[in-house]
Design a protein around this motif. Structure first.
Motif, mmCIF file in Angstrom:
data_model
loop_
_atom_site.group_PDB
_atom_site.id
_atom_site.type_symbol
_atom_site.label_atom_id
_atom_site.label_comp_id
_atom_site.label_asym_id
_atom_site.label_seq_id
_atom_site.Cartn_x
_atom_site.Cartn_y
_atom_site.Cartn_z
ATOM 1 N N SER A 148 -42.408 -33.198 55.141
ATOM 2 C CA SER A 148 -41.069 -32.823 55.607
ATOM 3 C C SER A 148 -40.310 -34.056 56.061
ATOM 4 C CB SER A 148 -41.160 -31.811 56.751
ATOM 5 O OG SER A 148 -41.821 -32.382 57.862
ATOM 6 N N ARG A 149 -38.964 -33.924 56.081
ATOM 7 C CA ARG A 149 -38.080 -34.971 56.577
ATOM 8 C C ARG A 149 -36.938 -34.310 57.347
ATOM 9 N NH1 ARG A 149 -41.779 -37.153 54.747
ATOM 10 N NH2 ARG A 149 -41.961 -39.040 53.474
ATOM 11 N N SER A 150 -36.556 -34.892 58.471
ATOM 12 C CA SER A 150 -35.462 -34.350 59.272
ATOM 13 C C SER A 150 -34.124 -34.658 58.620
ATOM 14 C CB SER A 150 -35.483 -34.945 60.682
ATOM 15 O OG SER A 150 -36.655 -34.569 61.364
ATOM 16 N N LEU A 151 -33.175 -33.739 58.763
ATOM 17 C CA LEU A 151 -31.814 -33.943 58.291
ATOM 18 C C LEU A 151 -30.948 -34.415 59.455
ATOM 19 C CD1 LEU A 151 -31.397 -30.733 56.089
ATOM 20 C CD2 LEU A 151 -31.835 -33.057 55.299
ATOM 21 N N GLU A 152 -29.853 -35.089 59.128
ATOM 22 C CA GLU A 152 -28.995 -35.636 60.176
ATOM 23 C C GLU A 152 -28.185 -34.566 60.881
ATOM 24 O OE1 GLU A 152 -26.594 -38.728 58.607
ATOM 25 O OE2 GLU A 152 -28.275 -40.037 58.063
ATOM 26 N N ASN A 153 -27.784 -33.530 60.165
ATOM 27 C CA ASN A 153 -26.992 -32.460 60.773
ATOM 28 C C ASN A 153 -27.245 -31.150 60.044
ATOM 29 O OD1 ASN A 153 -24.916 -32.203 58.528
ATOM 30 N ND2 ASN A 153 -24.617 -34.340 59.112
ATOM 31 N N TYR A 179 -34.241 -29.563 58.628
ATOM 32 C CA TYR A 179 -35.141 -30.442 57.887
ATOM 33 C C TYR A 179 -35.379 -29.895 56.488
ATOM 34 C CZ TYR A 179 -38.862 -27.016 58.941
ATOM 35 O OH TYR A 179 -39.616 -25.873 59.038
ATOM 36 N N ILE A 180 -35.927 -30.746 55.617
ATOM 37 C CA ILE A 180 -36.350 -30.308 54.288
ATOM 38 C C ILE A 180 -37.869 -30.378 54.238
ATOM 39 C CG2 ILE A 180 -34.240 -30.923 53.066
ATOM 40 C CD1 ILE A 180 -35.660 -33.518 52.191
ATOM 41 N N LYS A 181 -38.445 -29.569 53.344
ATOM 42 C CA LYS A 181 -39.898 -29.493 53.293
ATOM 43 C C LYS A 181 -40.364 -29.298 51.863
ATOM 44 C CE LYS A 181 -43.800 -26.946 55.248
ATOM 45 N NZ LYS A 181 -44.199 -25.797 56.114
ATOM 46 N N ALA A 221 -34.797 -26.192 52.317
ATOM 47 C CA ALA A 221 -34.070 -26.661 53.496
ATOM 48 C C ALA A 221 -34.154 -25.576 54.560
ATOM 49 C CB ALA A 221 -32.618 -26.965 53.153
ATOM 50 N N LEU A 222 -34.575 -25.963 55.774
ATOM 51 C CA LEU A 222 -34.781 -24.995 56.841
ATOM 52 C C LEU A 222 -34.161 -25.487 58.142
ATOM 53 C CD1 LEU A 222 -37.824 -25.760 55.402
ATOM 54 C CD2 LEU A 222 -38.321 -23.524 56.334
ATOM 55 N N ASN A 223 -33.855 -24.533 59.013
ATOM 56 C CA ASN A 223 -33.373 -24.866 60.351
ATOM 57 C C ASN A 223 -34.462 -24.467 61.329
ATOM 58 O OD1 ASN A 223 -31.570 -25.907 62.160
ATOM 59 N ND2 ASN A 223 -30.254 -24.112 62.257
ATOM 60 N N GLY A 224 -35.144 -25.450 61.896
ATOM 61 C CA GLY A 224 -36.273 -25.173 62.767
ATOM 62 C C GLY A 224 -35.948 -25.305 64.222
ATOM 63 N N ARG A 225 -36.967 -25.165 65.027
ATOM 64 C CA ARG A 225 -36.803 -25.218 66.479
ATOM 65 C C ARG A 225 -36.302 -26.577 66.932
ATOM 66 N NH1 ARG A 225 -41.665 -23.883 70.817
ATOM 67 N NH2 ARG A 225 -40.453 -24.126 72.713
#
Length: 393
Positions: A277-282, A270-272, A262-266
């Motif tokens: 990868s898939r975006s997370l809601e929050n 999202y998870i990878k 799980a990462l916080n990107g620009r």
């Protein structure tokens, strides 16, 4: 102090550059446009409105080339090389002997010796330093082009230089103003090993940093952006340490043993897994999502950024008598409609979501089929548009 830096309209610069290169016999007309594109892409200039402004990186690169590779950036050498390359292209000279002389040397130092044997002679700190003057106390103020951008240094004081500040506007007064301004950094405490944790503001917003460094360090300290719900003024040491744990390993996929993180990107959390990868809601999901939840998300089709997940049908209305396919009632962009997967039909004013029956849904779909495909609206000709806009005499 800096010499006055030229800041001109991009088109004017192009004309001047092309004319000068042509007079010196450097390059060809077909390469001139790519020259401007290259210096922009590499950060040697930046745009300010319609102008191109040289960056501090450009000054450092020019200093390096002039001090240690002077003959390679000499105008006559460059023009002469153009002629020699033309001779090779025309078949008057062979390429391999020419490249061998250029790389190994032939009565003069070749590229190999310049780059490998003399590399230790280059003082990176000196090349990346641009003195601009001394303050009232006699302390020298120097611009340094560090690994993470240009900054000012006066003794032990440092201050970042705004990335959109043209070099000719960095006067002594401006430099002292930047050095005297509060940094906005907050020391939050230390981690378990005694390393300081600092909250600060960067070019992409507020973040926390583990450990401090000067501009010459090759080791980049670990950083993490603040969540949108966090504030630089109120973030705690505990919250900062939790952020610095990212990226977080959610677990390994039992099917192939590959890790999911799980990462916080620009562009958000999202998870990878590998390249998938898939975006997370929050952002809170970065710490809360479980392995099972992550596997379920990765099993779903990937959606484009900003694309919403398909809405669940409002009601199932049996099979359509004509197509034999199931009819469902959905909420669309322009209101509720029924569909059998092939034909869509909007509900009329007299229809309601609560009272619509399978028979009525089938009628709406059949009526839509009978009307045939929608005809595109004819575009008015330019002459008609002009005539319509023309005022009456």
């Amino acid at each position: 102090m800096f010499k006055k830096v030229l800041v001109a309209n991009r088109g004017e610069i192009a004309i001047r550059v092309f004319r000068t290169l042509e007079e010196m016999g450097i390059g060809r007309r077909s390469t001139y446009a790519s020259i401007l594109e290259t210096i922009e892409n590499r950060g040697y200039v930046f745009k300010r409105g319609t102008a191109l402004v040289p960056s501090f990186t450009a000054f450092a690169v020019v200093t390096l080339l002039e001090q240690h590779f002077g003959n390679l950036v000499d105008y006559e050498f460059t023009a002469r090389m153009e002629d020699e390359l033309d001779s090779i292209a025309n078949g008057d000279e062979e390429a391999n002997p020419y490249l061998s002389r250029f790389y190994f040397g032939n009565g003069q130092v070749g590229l190999k010796e310049m780059v490998t044997d003399r590399l230790g002679d280059i003082d990176a700190r000196d090349v990346n330093s641009i003195p601009i003057g001394k303050d009232a106390n006699g302390s020298e103020i120097v611009i340094r082009v560090g690994r993470y951008g240009p900054y000012l240094q006066r003794d032990d004081d440092r201050a970042s230089i705004p990335e959109d500040l043209p070099p000719d506007e960095l006067t002594m007064e401006k430099a002292e103003e930047l050095l005297s301004a509060p940094s906005g950094d907050r020391a939050l405490g230390t981690d378990g090993e005694g390393t300081p944790v600092i909250a600060r503001v960067g070019r992409y917003g507020p973040y926390v940093q583990l450990g401090d460094t000067d501009g010459d360090s090759k080791k980049k300290p670990k950083t993490a952006s603040l969540f949108k719900t966090m504030s630089l003024d109120t973030i705690t040491l505990e919250e900062a340490l939790k952020l610095l744990e990212l990226p977080r390993t959610v677990g390994a996929d039992p099917a192939d043993g590959e890790e999911i993180v799980a990462l916080n990107g620009r562009y958000g959390p999202y998870i990878k897994k590998g390249s998938d990868s898939r975006s997370l809601e929050n952002e809170d999901q970065l710490f809360a999502i479980t392995l099972d939840e992550a596997l379920a998300m990765l099993a779903q089709p990937k959606r484009r950024r900003g694309q919403r997940e398909a809405a669940e049908p409002l009601k199932e209305l049996g099979n359509d008598p004509s197509s034999g396919k199931p009819i469902v009632l959905k909420e669309g962009r322009f209101g509720p409609y029924v569909t059998d997967g092939e034909t869509n039909a909007s509900l009329r004013k007299e229809d309601s979501v609560e009272e619509i029956t399978p028979q009525r849904a089938a009628e709406l779909l059949q009526d839509r089929r009978d009307r045939g495909p929608s005809k595109p609206r004819a575009r008015r000709s330019s002459a008609k548009k002009t005539a319509k806009r023309k005022p009456k005499a």
